[in-house]
Enzyme design. Sequence first.
Site, PDB file in Angstrom:
ATOM      1  N   ASN A 285      -6.531   4.861   8.157  1.00  0.00           N
ATOM      2  CA  ASN A 285      -6.087   3.461   8.125  1.00  0.00           C
ATOM      3  C   ASN A 285      -6.745   2.766   6.949  1.00  0.00           C
ATOM      4  O   ASN A 285      -7.833   3.157   6.526  1.00  0.00           O
ATOM      5  CB  ASN A 285      -6.517   2.782   9.430  1.00  0.00           C
TER       6      ASN A 285
ATOM      7  N   ILE B  33      -1.365  -1.381  17.793  1.00  0.00           N
ATOM      8  CA  ILE B  33      -2.508  -0.561  18.199  1.00  0.00           C
ATOM      9  C   ILE B  33      -1.963   0.714  18.841  1.00  0.00           C
ATOM     10  O   ILE B  33      -1.074   0.658  19.688  1.00  0.00           O
ATOM     11  CB  ILE B  33      -3.401  -1.356  19.173  1.00  0.00           C
ATOM     12  N   LEU B  34      -2.484   1.844  18.375  1.00  0.00           N
ATOM     13  CA  LEU B  34      -2.037   3.125  18.914  1.00  0.00           C
ATOM     14  C   LEU B  34      -2.937   3.510  20.085  1.00  0.00           C
ATOM     15  O   LEU B  34      -4.152   3.272  20.060  1.00  0.00           O
ATOM     16  CB  LEU B  34      -2.093   4.188  17.816  1.00  0.00           C
TER      17      LEU B  34
ATOM     18  N   ASN C 158       0.838  -1.214   0.000  1.00  0.00           N
ATOM     19  CA  ASN C 158       0.000   0.000   0.000  1.00  0.00           C
ATOM     20  C   ASN C 158       0.865   1.252   0.000  1.00  0.00           C
ATOM     21  O   ASN C 158       0.533   2.239  -0.669  1.00  0.00           O
ATOM     22  CB  ASN C 158      -0.964  -0.008   1.188  1.00  0.00           C
TER      23      ASN C 158
ATOM     24  N   HIS D  31      -8.144  -1.048   5.964  1.00  0.00           N
ATOM     25  CA  HIS D  31      -8.464  -2.338   6.576  1.00  0.00           C
ATOM     26  C   HIS D  31      -9.018  -3.262   5.485  1.00  0.00           C
ATOM     27  O   HIS D  31      -9.843  -2.832   4.674  1.00  0.00           O
ATOM     28  CB  HIS D  31      -9.501  -2.138   7.691  1.00  0.00           C
TER      29      HIS D  31
HETATM   30  C1  GAR Z   1      -3.160  -4.831   3.862  1.00  0.00           C
HETATM   31  O1  GAR Z   1      -4.018  -5.814   3.345  1.00  0.00           O
HETATM   32  C2  GAR Z   1      -3.888  -3.970   4.881  1.00  0.00           C
HETATM   33  O2  GAR Z   1      -5.229  -3.749   4.547  1.00  0.00           O
HETATM   34  C3  GAR Z   1      -3.766  -4.816   6.116  1.00  0.00           C
HETATM   35  O3  GAR Z   1      -2.460  -5.317   6.078  1.00  0.00           O
HETATM   36  C4  GAR Z   1      -2.064  -5.451   4.721  1.00  0.00           C
HETATM   37  C5  GAR Z   1      -0.752  -4.742   4.557  1.00  0.00           C
HETATM   38  O4  GAR Z   1      -0.207  -4.979   3.294  1.00  0.00           O
HETATM   39  N1  GAR Z   1      -4.017  -4.057   7.288  1.00  0.00           N
HETATM   40  C6  GAR Z   1      -4.576  -4.565   8.374  1.00  0.00           C
HETATM   41  O5  GAR Z   1      -4.932  -5.734   8.480  1.00  0.00           O
HETATM   42  C7  GAR Z   1      -4.752  -3.574   9.513  1.00  0.00           C
HETATM   43  N2  GAR Z   1      -5.667  -4.108  10.469  1.00  0.00           N
HETATM   44  P1  GAR Z   1       0.943  -4.086   2.718  1.00  0.00           P
HETATM   45  O6  GAR Z   1       2.028  -4.039   3.807  1.00  0.00           O
HETATM   46  O7  GAR Z   1       1.435  -4.798   1.499  1.00  0.00           O
HETATM   47  O8  GAR Z   1       0.386  -2.722   2.428  1.00  0.00           O
END
Ligand code: GAR
Length: 219
Positions: free
Chosen positions: A109, A94-95, A16, A111
């Site tokens: 964020n 978690i912040l 991301n 999710h």
């Molecule tokens: C992503 O799928 C994001 O939505 C998720 O972690 C992954 C990170 O991927 N986030 C969570 O689960 C937060 N609760 P990336 O490091 O390749 O962006």
Amino acid sequence: MAKLKVAVLISGRGSNLGALIKACAAEGFPAEIRLVLSNRADAAGLEHARRAGIAEGVIAHRDFARREEFDAALDAALLGAGIELVCLAGFMRILGAEFVTRWRDRLVNIHPSLLPAFRGLDTHARALAAGVRIAGCTVHYVRPEMDEGPIIVQAAVPVLPGDDAERLAARVLAAEHRAYPLALRLIAEGRVRVVDERAVIDADGGPAPAILLNPPDGG
Ligand code: GAR
């Protein structure tokens, strides 16, 4: 117009982050990533920042006895870089409520579910176990309660026959890579307001797409 100064917080792969860096590199994009922070020194995503010449650093939660001290170190780094918006992108800590309140409506964020469904971890396995036919992702303002807060952008994808958590995750991730840059652009253009704990969006992307029907009705 001055670009919005953004920090991205990661813990791992950083795909991301990569999508946000790519979006910010486009001509006229209204935000710039000034800082990338990871709570883990081994986060592969830090490489995206290095390659793009973006300042990056590690603030390891393990170096702090208390969560508040970790949060304070993050806060100091963000303030030091003049950051106006913080994007959590696979940031798996978690912040604390104090940090979240201090950055209220300046902290977002992503999710990997259509919130408020499937808060927490293992979203794709749980979505498959529940038998949902449509999955997706959500970009939202952060509130002290986990995976809560005004929803800015959601992207939906179909669950397909034969999906396992990995295949579904990959399809959702591709949607994440479109949803997060869109949310960042809308915020940076000042098109997002929070009213009564809901995000009101002044969007300009034309008419909303047709219904996503799954399974398709062939029409
Ligand atoms: C992503 O799928 C994001 O939505 C998720 O972690 C992954 C990170 O991927 N986030 C969570 O689960 C937060 N609760 P990336 O490091 O390749 O962006």
